[in-house]
Design a protein around this motif. Structure first.
Motif, PDB file in Angstrom:
ATOM      1  N   THR A  56      48.971  -8.857  11.397  1.00  0.00           N
ATOM      2  CA  THR A  56      48.913  -7.539  10.762  1.00  0.00           C
ATOM      3  C   THR A  56      47.510  -7.271  10.234  1.00  0.00           C
ATOM      4  O   THR A  56      46.964  -8.062   9.467  1.00  0.00           O
ATOM      5  N   ASP A  57      46.936  -6.158  10.666  1.00  0.00           N
ATOM      6  CA  ASP A  57      45.614  -5.746  10.206  1.00  0.00           C
ATOM      7  C   ASP A  57      45.765  -5.108   8.821  1.00  0.00           C
ATOM      8  O   ASP A  57      46.459  -4.095   8.670  1.00  0.00           O
ATOM      9  N   LYS A  59      43.810  -3.405   7.162  1.00  0.00           N
ATOM     10  CA  LYS A  59      43.164  -2.098   7.049  1.00  0.00           C
ATOM     11  C   LYS A  59      44.099  -0.951   7.409  1.00  0.00           C
ATOM     12  O   LYS A  59      44.097   0.092   6.770  1.00  0.00           O
ATOM     13  N   ASP A  60      44.887  -1.149   8.480  1.00  0.00           N
ATOM     14  CA  ASP A  60      45.770  -0.054   8.908  1.00  0.00           C
ATOM     15  C   ASP A  60      47.247  -0.448   8.960  1.00  0.00           C
ATOM     16  O   ASP A  60      48.103   0.380   9.289  1.00  0.00           O
ATOM     17  N   LYS A  62      48.764  -2.287  11.035  1.00  0.00           N
ATOM     18  CA  LYS A  62      49.299  -2.437  12.390  1.00  0.00           C
ATOM     19  C   LYS A  62      49.139  -3.877  12.884  1.00  0.00           C
ATOM     20  O   LYS A  62      48.196  -4.570  12.524  1.00  0.00           O
ATOM     21  N   LYS A  64      48.257  -6.584  15.622  1.00  0.00           N
ATOM     22  CA  LYS A  64      47.301  -6.625  16.725  1.00  0.00           C
ATOM     23  C   LYS A  64      47.184  -8.037  17.270  1.00  0.00           C
ATOM     24  O   LYS A  64      47.342  -9.014  16.541  1.00  0.00           O
TER      25      LYS A  64
END
Length: 273
Positions: A56-57, A59-60, A62, A64
């Protein structure tokens, strides 16, 4: 007498309800591919704590990684350009129950194809040729499984790597934790001397945590495959077809280079197809 009749009626109603639920569940299992075509969506079980594969990023928010990108490509190959890949976070211990319960359509979460698991789920062709290895501090004297006698090895609950290390290093102690984040924290705090799982995952951990290295080569073959529920032959067939198309088109090699090309010591060219 009247009470007995009422009781019998209630029992019959419960049987009919349970029977209906069972039939509905069975029917839904048979229609995974059809439902995917109708909804234009495939729901994938993916990791959220495994760098390079599914992370999980912050920053957003999401997820990846290589598994995520593969799931997206496979979805498009099966459903077309408008097809949507939906992601549900799973762990090593929750992924099969979530699949069996119908919460997800397929698992693409660094999952090794093993004979034991194949009794419960069906596997696609391999999409990543992994092998189990060891992660240790850079100053460690451990170079391979031969050096693990009397040492504590960290692993994840439900992971096949825990069983493998017991065979490869029977004199080692094994400490199982809930996820890779916990095992890495335990390694840093010296609760264990080495951490074991598939080399692909370990390289991601080495990149994310300076001062650690992957050693010992690979002492097992752990091909990653996509898992689907039993009885999903059509869905499995389309999944294998999609994997083959991705490899043939060169898209697969691009993903290997994207995620592993800059990892120190990782020979991504060996994974080219």
């Amino acid at each position: 007498m009247r009470n007995k009749k009422i009781l019998l009626s209630i029992i019959l109603m419960l049987i009919l309800i349970l029977s209906g639920c069972s039939n509905t569940k069975s029917l839904s299992k048979q229609l995974v591919l059809k439902n995917a075509y109708e909804s234009k969506t495939i729901t994938w079980g993916v990791k959220a704590d495994t760098k390079l594969f599914g992370l999980t990023d912050v920053k957003d928010g999401k997820q990846k990684g290589f598994d995520i990108d593969m799931a997206k490509l496979i979805t498009k190959k099966i459903l077309g350009k408008t097809g949507k890949a939906k992601f549900v976070t799973v762990t090593s211990q929750s992924r099969i129950p979530l699949l069996k319960n119908g919460n997800i359509d397929a698992i693409i979460a660094t999952m090794s194809n093993t004979p034991e698991r194949a009794k419960i789920v069906d596997f696609s062709n391999s999409y990543f040729d992994a092998g189990q290895s060891l992660l240790v501090p850079e100053n460690s004297t451990i170079k391979s499984t031969k050096d693990l006698s009397g040492k504590t090895v960290l692993g994840v609950v439900g992971s096949n790597s825990v069983q493998n290390i017991k065979i490869a290093a029977p004199k080692a102690k094994v400490l199982q934790l809930q996820d890779y984040a916990q095992t890495m924290t335990a390694l840093k705090s010296k609760q264990g001397d080495a951490l074991t799982t598939d080399n692909g995952i370990l390289y991601g951990m080495a990149v994310e945590n300076k001062g650690y290295k992957v050693v010992g080569g690979t002492f097992t073959k752990e091909p990653y495959s996509i898992a689907v529920n039993k009885g999903q032959k059509d869905f499995l067939k389309e999944t294998n077809k999609a994997i083959k198309e991705i490899e043939k088109s060169g898209e697969y090699n691009k993903l290997i280079k994207k995620w592993f090309g800059d990892v120190p010591g990782f020979n991504y060219k060996e994974l080219y197809r």
